[in-house]
Design a protein around this motif. Structure first.
Motif, PDB file in Angstrom:
ATOM      1  N   GLU A  74       2.935  15.371   0.385  1.00  0.00           N
ATOM      2  CA  GLU A  74       3.050  15.929   1.740  1.00  0.00           C
ATOM      3  C   GLU A  74       1.684  16.004   2.415  1.00  0.00           C
ATOM      4  N   ALA A  75       0.649  16.299   1.628  1.00  0.00           N
ATOM      5  CA  ALA A  75      -0.702  16.426   2.183  1.00  0.00           C
ATOM      6  C   ALA A  75      -1.317  15.071   2.508  1.00  0.00           C
ATOM      7  N   PHE A  76      -0.839  14.014   1.846  1.00  0.00           N
ATOM      8  CA  PHE A  76      -1.339  12.662   2.128  1.00  0.00           C
ATOM      9  C   PHE A  76      -0.161  11.706   2.018  1.00  0.00           C
ATOM     10  N   SER A  77       0.622  11.685   3.079  1.00  0.00           N
ATOM     11  CA  SER A  77       1.905  10.989   3.116  1.00  0.00           C
ATOM     12  C   SER A  77       1.715   9.501   3.402  1.00  0.00           C
ATOM     13  N   PRO A  78       2.793   8.725   3.311  1.00  0.00           N
ATOM     14  CA  PRO A  78       2.694   7.308   3.702  1.00  0.00           C
ATOM     15  C   PRO A  78       2.150   7.103   5.109  1.00  0.00           C
ATOM     16  N   ILE A 103       0.803  -1.214   0.000  1.00  0.00           N
ATOM     17  CA  ILE A 103       0.000   0.000   0.000  1.00  0.00           C
ATOM     18  C   ILE A 103       0.839   1.269   0.000  1.00  0.00           C
ATOM     19  N   THR A 104       2.031   1.224   0.622  1.00  0.00           N
ATOM     20  CA  THR A 104       2.924   2.381   0.625  1.00  0.00           C
ATOM     21  C   THR A 104       4.304   1.908   1.049  1.00  0.00           C
ATOM     22  N   HIS A 105       5.208   2.865   1.370  1.00  0.00           N
ATOM     23  CA  HIS A 105       6.585   2.519   1.743  1.00  0.00           C
ATOM     24  C   HIS A 105       6.987   3.336   2.956  1.00  0.00           C
ATOM     25  N   SER A 106       7.860   2.766   3.782  1.00  0.00           N
ATOM     26  CA  SER A 106       8.202   3.392   5.059  1.00  0.00           C
ATOM     27  C   SER A 106       9.498   4.190   5.036  1.00  0.00           C
ATOM     28  N   GLU A 107      10.172   4.276   3.876  1.00  0.00           N
ATOM     29  CA  GLU A 107      11.462   4.955   3.856  1.00  0.00           C
ATOM     30  C   GLU A 107      11.320   6.445   4.186  1.00  0.00           C
ATOM     31  N   ASP A 108      12.448   7.086   4.504  1.00  0.00           N
ATOM     32  CA  ASP A 108      12.464   8.508   4.804  1.00  0.00           C
ATOM     33  C   ASP A 108      11.687   9.289   3.750  1.00  0.00           C
ATOM     34  N   PHE A 109      10.837  10.220   4.199  1.00  0.00           N
ATOM     35  CA  PHE A 109       9.935  10.881   3.256  1.00  0.00           C
ATOM     36  C   PHE A 109      10.680  11.651   2.171  1.00  0.00           C
ATOM     37  N   ARG A 114      13.414  10.944   0.722  1.00  0.00           N
ATOM     38  CA  ARG A 114      13.814   9.988  -0.312  1.00  0.00           C
ATOM     39  C   ARG A 114      12.590   9.469  -1.055  1.00  0.00           C
ATOM     40  N   PHE A 115      11.542   9.173  -0.302  1.00  0.00           N
ATOM     41  CA  PHE A 115      10.299   8.685  -0.903  1.00  0.00           C
ATOM     42  C   PHE A 115       9.785   9.655  -1.966  1.00  0.00           C
ATOM     43  N   ALA A 116       9.762  10.930  -1.621  1.00  0.00           N
ATOM     44  CA  ALA A 116       9.176  11.941  -2.514  1.00  0.00           C
ATOM     45  C   ALA A 116       9.987  12.160  -3.772  1.00  0.00           C
ATOM     46  N   ASN A 117      11.208  11.659  -3.810  1.00  0.00           N
ATOM     47  CA  ASN A 117      12.041  11.798  -5.014  1.00  0.00           C
ATOM     48  C   ASN A 117      12.027  10.561  -5.890  1.00  0.00           C
ATOM     49  N   ARG A 118      11.130   9.634  -5.616  1.00  0.00           N
ATOM     50  CA  ARG A 118      11.055   8.386  -6.385  1.00  0.00           C
ATOM     51  C   ARG A 118      10.235   8.527  -7.670  1.00  0.00           C
ATOM     52  N   PHE A 119       9.786   9.740  -7.995  1.00  0.00           N
ATOM     53  CA  PHE A 119       8.852   9.909  -9.098  1.00  0.00           C
ATOM     54  C   PHE A 119       9.485  10.615 -10.291  1.00  0.00           C
ATOM     55  N   GLY A 120      10.810  10.513 -10.387  1.00  0.00           N
ATOM     56  CA  GLY A 120      11.523  11.049 -11.538  1.00  0.00           C
ATOM     57  C   GLY A 120      11.302  12.523 -11.742  1.00  0.00           C
ATOM     58  N   SER A 121      11.094  12.912 -12.979  1.00  0.00           N
ATOM     59  CA  SER A 121      10.943  14.326 -13.320  1.00  0.00           C
ATOM     60  C   SER A 121       9.673  14.938 -12.741  1.00  0.00           C
ATOM     61  N   ALA A 122       8.721  14.113 -12.325  1.00  0.00           N
ATOM     62  CA  ALA A 122       7.469  14.626 -11.753  1.00  0.00           C
ATOM     63  C   ALA A 122       7.542  14.799 -10.238  1.00  0.00           C
TER      64      ALA A 122
END
Length: 427
Positions: A102-106, A77-83, A85-93
């Motif tokens: 940020e408004a609806f985080s893991p 359903i989601t991932h527990s890594e540092d936010f 790092r998590f937020a940079n997993r979406f490439g250019s987007a």
């Protein structure tokens, strides 16, 4: 549905009624959500909680079919890594998606699932799963909440384009025109078309001036020109305890040898870079380390000590700890002279290039890249070319690896688009 309808110049019939209403009075808003996957259902939850009349339209006999399929092997359903790092997993987007994440985080997603009676746990990989390891209990509770909040779900309603200032649907009773005060599109990308995400909507939006990029497979396998003998013996065999390298980085894991080539989680981690190489250069290779725990120097030394009269398989097993499909892969891809030389062989064991022909078809991909360009939507996820129409989920141009990132972004953009829609209605 109400007779109020969406006017594509950005003003609805309901807006005109509001102008004549006493200050501070409330009027019901009719909202259409087209697409009943995670993004659409999350938007429905947010909007109905605010008191709007929400109808979800889906082409399939039941909603959230891809969500249920993902849950068959354990819903990630989601991932527990540092936010950060998590937020940079979406490439250019990544930058554009960050406010929604940020408004609806893991952590918010775990709390949301708990509110629906689904407790979660974090696996050794950092991935977060429901303790029940299934999607169906969560979905049943979620649909129950939506029903209690007054959301109406109409299945077997396939959107067939714009018509008469509204939306045309093909249903079992024939063609219907639906009108509303605002609409939110959450129709998915182009992967798994048999479950409803067939990207049939792209031409209708393009005709209205929406800027779209062609869909491409993401988190996909790749074709490799295996020999008939290799395919016959090793198709379906897992390649375990290896690392794989591309411009995306070096990651440990495993993948599968298939009839067509290679597939599996370790391949998916590199899929975006490999796909882009194939597009730009016409060729690409995945570098695989078959013996991560050994150095080139050690392998070269240990292989040189083996009896030259012994079979290649025995020399590899004793000198490098390699056997089975790993041995066969070296035979398949390396020249006889390289296999006979301990130094060349040791370098191949540490960095064996698997040459790729093409990505597997998008219908087989876990997800897709491409879709509505970010320049075509505003900060509230409204289509700039179609005021009053919003979009969320995999319709938008972003991609992410497997590991809970895909679902999280679908939930988060569904929520963000719903909030943007509410803001637009208040203006």
């Amino acid at each position: 549905m109400s007779r109020n309808h969406l006017a594509f110049d950005g003003r609805s019939a309901q807006d005109k009624a509001n102008e004549a209403a006493p200050e501070g009075s409330m009027t019901d808003k009719q909202i259409a959500i087209i697409g009943g996957g995670p993004a659409g259902l999350m938007a429905a939850e947010v909007l109905s909680l605010s008191g709007h009349q929400v109808t979800v339209y889906d082409s399939m006999p039941t909603v959230a079919r891809k969500f249920l399929l993902a849950g068959k092997s354990g819903l990630n359903i989601t991932h527990s890594e540092d936010f950060a790092r998590f937020a940079n997993r979406f490439g250019s987007a990544s930058e554009r998606l960050r406010p929604a994440l940020e408004a609806f985080s893991p952590d918010n997603i775990k709390d949301w699932a708990a509110g629906l009676g689904t407790e979660t746990f974090t696996g050794t990989s950092g991935r977060v799963f429901p303790k029940a390891m299934k999607a169906s209990p969560l979905l049943r509770a979620w649909l129950g909440r939506l029903e209690a909040q007054g959301v109406r779900i109409l299945t077997r309603h396939r959107w067939s384009g714009f018509a008469e200032d509204g939306f045309a649907f093909e249903t079992a009773e024939g063609r219907k025109i639906m009108r509303c005060d605002a609409a939110l599109l959450a129709l998915g990308g182009a992967s798994y078309p048999r479950l409803g995400s067939d990207a049939g909507w792209t031409s209708w939006l393009r005709n209205k001036g929406v800027d779209l990029g062609d869909f491409q497979p993401a988190n996909c396998g790749f074709d490799v020109g295996w020999s008939a003998i290799f395919k016959e013996r090793f198709a379906g065999a897992p390649l375990k305890a290896v690392t794989a390298t591309s411009d995306a980085g070096t990651f440990p894991g495993e993948f599968i040898i298939s009839q067509h080539g290679i597939e599996g989680s370790l391949v998916y981690a590199h899929a975006a870079r490999l796909r882009d190489w194939l597009v730009s250069d016409g060729r690409a290779a995945l570098l695989v380390d078959l013996a991560p725990g050994r150095t080139v120097e050690r392998l070269s030394r240990d292989l040189a000590r083996q009896d030259a009269k012994a079979s290649f398989s025995n020399r590899l097993r004793k000198g490098a700890g390699i056997e089975g499909v790993k041995t066969a892969l070296l035979r398949e891809l390396a020249s006889p002279s390289a296999l006979a030389d301990p130094e060349q062989l040791s370098r191949l064991i540490k960095a064996l290039p698997i040459p790729l022909l093409r990505p597997r078809p998008i219908a087989e991909a876990i997800s897709s890249a491409g879709g509505i360009h970010w320049g075509g939507i505003d900060d509230g996820y409204m289509l700039k070319a179609l005021p009053g129409i919003f979009a969320a989920g995999e319709m938008l141009d972003w991609e992410a690896p497997t590991g809970g990132y895909l679902l999280t972004a679908c939930f988060a953009t569904g929520r963000a688009a719903a909030k943007g829609l509410e803001t637009w209605l208040r203006r």
